[in-house]
Design a protein around this motif. Structure first.
Motif, mmCIF file in Angstrom:
data_model
loop_
_atom_site.group_PDB
_atom_site.id
_atom_site.type_symbol
_atom_site.label_atom_id
_atom_site.label_comp_id
_atom_site.label_asym_id
_atom_site.label_seq_id
_atom_site.Cartn_x
_atom_site.Cartn_y
_atom_site.Cartn_z
ATOM 1 N N VAL A 352 7.787 -8.246 -1.520
ATOM 2 C CA VAL A 352 8.851 -9.034 -2.143
ATOM 3 C C VAL A 352 8.704 -10.461 -1.659
ATOM 4 N N GLU A 353 8.566 -11.387 -2.585
ATOM 5 C CA GLU A 353 8.497 -12.807 -2.251
ATOM 6 C C GLU A 353 9.563 -13.561 -3.030
ATOM 7 N N ASN A 354 10.147 -14.559 -2.379
ATOM 8 C CA ASN A 354 11.145 -15.399 -3.039
ATOM 9 C C ASN A 354 10.719 -16.848 -2.922
ATOM 10 N N ARG A 355 10.567 -17.513 -4.060
ATOM 11 C CA ARG A 355 10.078 -18.893 -4.082
ATOM 12 C C ARG A 355 11.187 -19.928 -4.117
ATOM 13 N N SER A 356 12.442 -19.491 -4.194
ATOM 14 C CA SER A 356 13.555 -20.433 -4.251
ATOM 15 C C SER A 356 14.665 -19.935 -3.351
ATOM 16 N N GLY A 357 15.215 -20.834 -2.524
ATOM 17 C CA GLY A 357 16.227 -20.423 -1.566
ATOM 18 C C GLY A 357 17.503 -19.905 -2.190
ATOM 19 N N SER A 358 17.812 -20.302 -3.433
ATOM 20 C CA SER A 358 19.068 -19.894 -4.050
ATOM 21 C C SER A 358 18.936 -18.589 -4.827
ATOM 22 N N ASP A 359 17.753 -18.090 -4.997
ATOM 23 C CA ASP A 359 17.525 -16.880 -5.764
ATOM 24 C C ASP A 359 16.907 -15.821 -4.877
ATOM 25 N N TYR A 360 16.711 -14.625 -5.426
ATOM 26 C CA TYR A 360 16.151 -13.608 -4.566
ATOM 27 C C TYR A 360 15.471 -12.503 -5.367
ATOM 28 N N GLY A 361 14.623 -11.762 -4.641
ATOM 29 C CA GLY A 361 14.015 -10.557 -5.170
ATOM 30 C C GLY A 361 14.361 -9.397 -4.262
ATOM 31 N N LYS A 362 14.430 -8.219 -4.849
ATOM 32 C CA LYS A 362 14.850 -7.068 -4.055
ATOM 33 C C LYS A 362 14.126 -5.817 -4.536
ATOM 34 N N VAL A 363 13.742 -4.964 -3.576
ATOM 35 C CA VAL A 363 13.232 -3.626 -3.865
ATOM 36 C C VAL A 363 14.108 -2.627 -3.139
ATOM 37 N N THR A 364 14.580 -1.624 -3.869
ATOM 38 C CA THR A 364 15.361 -0.537 -3.288
ATOM 39 C C THR A 364 14.518 0.727 -3.277
ATOM 40 N N PHE A 389 14.233 -9.230 -0.102
ATOM 41 C CA PHE A 389 14.857 -8.143 0.637
ATOM 42 C C PHE A 389 14.312 -6.794 0.182
ATOM 43 N N ILE A 390 14.034 -5.923 1.148
ATOM 44 C CA ILE A 390 13.664 -4.536 0.897
ATOM 45 C C ILE A 390 14.693 -3.652 1.584
ATOM 46 N N GLU A 391 15.298 -2.752 0.824
ATOM 47 C CA GLU A 391 16.325 -1.858 1.359
ATOM 48 C C GLU A 391 15.892 -0.414 1.159
ATOM 49 N N GLY A 392 15.895 0.356 2.233
ATOM 50 C CA GLY A 392 15.485 1.749 2.164
ATOM 51 C C GLY A 392 16.607 2.710 2.476
ATOM 52 N N GLY A 393 16.562 3.885 1.838
ATOM 53 C CA GLY A 393 17.537 4.925 2.115
ATOM 54 C C GLY A 393 17.123 5.754 3.314
ATOM 55 N N ASP A 394 17.558 7.002 3.351
ATOM 56 C CA ASP A 394 17.238 7.894 4.461
ATOM 57 C C ASP A 394 15.823 8.455 4.321
ATOM 58 N N ASP A 395 15.231 8.780 5.484
ATOM 59 C CA ASP A 395 13.950 9.479 5.545
ATOM 60 C C ASP A 395 12.823 8.729 4.837
ATOM 61 N N ILE A 396 12.801 7.422 4.980
ATOM 62 C CA ILE A 396 11.695 6.619 4.456
ATOM 63 C C ILE A 396 10.510 6.760 5.410
#
Length: 417
Positions: A352-364, A389-396
């Motif tokens: 996940v890369e973000n090129r602008s401070g006001s925006d974002y990318g996310k992987v769940t 941001f990368i967000e993981g659940g249980d047992d990753i």
């Protein structure tokens, strides 16, 4: 047989109707043409060939052409106004099961647009189960198999392809199945296979606020470099059932690509890619991709990428704020108990890369997702930039193999939790 450019093999209009049990029709121009409430009904086993026009062309509300099973429909038509089968103006074209629909582009201009099945201006084409839809004698590029929208009138169209069909095309910059105008819709049935034989091509797409759907077990195969299996762009929405299969053999290709569009596929998705510089899932600029539980993304890269020793084949690549644009949110969701595997120098499971401070990318990553990577300078999870941001659940589970291959790496404001 009709050899006159200005005449049609069969023509009906103003409520006229022609019924034919079985026919062999060879027309220099349009084979069967129904307009203004006209109707043509062919029985099983119809053979219709056109040299320079559509084999079958229907236009106008309440106009209809219906063809029985086991038909052979062939044309060398080219240009932005139609294909072997063409429907517009609210007309309906229905083709029976186990039919062959072919466009031979061998004598067509190299850079013109070519279509096998084409619907716009509220036209609708329905093709029965077990169809073979082919581009043969490919010449150049833009050899499109199935297109809903994007014709002369730039208006919506609908194309439905039955189950267990085969769609094959080659030539560069071509589409297998695409909905390309606002309100257009394309659908392929259960177990249908789309094979793309040209570079820089797209297997299945929804563009410009259109929609497209893949039924259970549909398959997209990419044979050449720079191609994309499933593509959503400019408000396009792609949906899919369970067990969708994607296979790619070329470099610099993508399994799923969403940019200002959405892709939502069911459980048991399989993406297998063998090529340098490729990504299983790409998400950019207000795009979103969601895949169901038990999906598998398998990436293998060999050779070199852009002249370096890095081979790079990432499982998931998400980039927000691309090119410094504002409000560019990019999002990917990986279903529970899915597996992401990469093998190649410089390859990562999730980036996940973000090129602008006001925006974002996310992987769940939902519960039970497993990530396995192998290769020098490779890694499991990577988040770079504020709002990445990368967000993981249980047992990753994350496992890596190789020199300088971190399992989890966050930098320059990126976050992983």
């Amino acid at each position: 047989t009709n050899n006159d450019m200005n005449q049609y093999g069969i023509f009906t209009q103003s409520g006229g109707r022609v019924d034919i049990d079985k026919i062999g029709l060879n027309s220099y121009s349009i084979g069967g043409y129904a307009i203004d409430c006209g109707k043509i009904i062919f029985g099983a086993g119809a053979e219709v060939t056109s040299d320079v026009g559509a084999a079958l062309f229907v236009y106008g509300n309440d106009s209809k052409i219906e063809v029985g099973a086991d038909a052979n429909l062939t044309s060398s038509y080219y240009g932005s106004g139609g294909g072997t089968l063409s429907a517009g103006g609210g007309g309906l074209l229905v083709i029976g099961t186990d039919s062959n629909i072919i466009n031979d582009f061998s004598s067509a201009p190299r850079n013109d647009d070519h279509y096998v099945i084409f619907a716009d201006s509220d036209g609708r084409v329905e093709v029965g189960d077990g169809a073979a839809i082919k581009v043969t004698g490919s010449n150049g590029n833009n050899n499109n198999a199935v297109m809903a929208g994007n014709g002369i009138y730039k208006a919506a169209g609908t194309v439905i392809i039955g189950k267990n069909s085969a769609i094959t095309t080659d030539g560069s910059s071509s589409y297998g199945v695409a909905a390309t105008q606002a309100g257009s819709y394309a659908e392929v049935g259960q177990g249908t296979q789309i094979i793309m034989g040209g570079i820089d091509s797209v297997g299945f797409a929804a563009i410009n606020q259109s929609a497209a759907h893949l039924e259970d077990g549909a398959e997209v195969v990419l044979e050449e470099d720079g191609s994309t299996a499933v593509y959503a762009y400019d408000g396009g929405q792609v949906t899919g059932g369970n067990g969708i299969q994607i296979t790619a053999h070329g470099d610099n290709s993508s399994g799923l690509h969403a940019e200002n569009g959405t892709i939502e596929l069911g459980e048991g998705l399989s993406i297998t890619m063998n090529g340098t510089g490729s990504n299983g899932i790409n998400v950019y600029a207000n795009g979103k991709v969601e895949v169901g539980a038990g999906s598998q993304i398998n990436m293998t890269a060999t050779g070199m990428h852009n002249g370096s020793d890095e081979t790079m084949a990432h499982g998931v690549w998400v980039e927000g704020g691309r090119n410094g644009a504002q409000s560019d949110f990019a999002d990917a969701v990986i279903g529970a108990d899915s597996t992401i595997t990469t093998n190649g120098v410089g390859s990562f499971g999730v980036v996940v890369e973000n090129r602008s401070g006001s925006d974002y990318g996310k992987v769940t990553l939902n519960d039970g997702v497993s990530i396995q990577t192998a290769g020098l300078y490779s890694g499991g999870l990577y988040a770079e930039g504020p709002g990445a941001f990368i967000e993981g659940g249980d047992d990753i589970s994350v496992s890596t193999e190789g020199f300088r291959a971190p399992a989890v790496w966050a930098r320059e404001g990126g976050g992983i939790a």
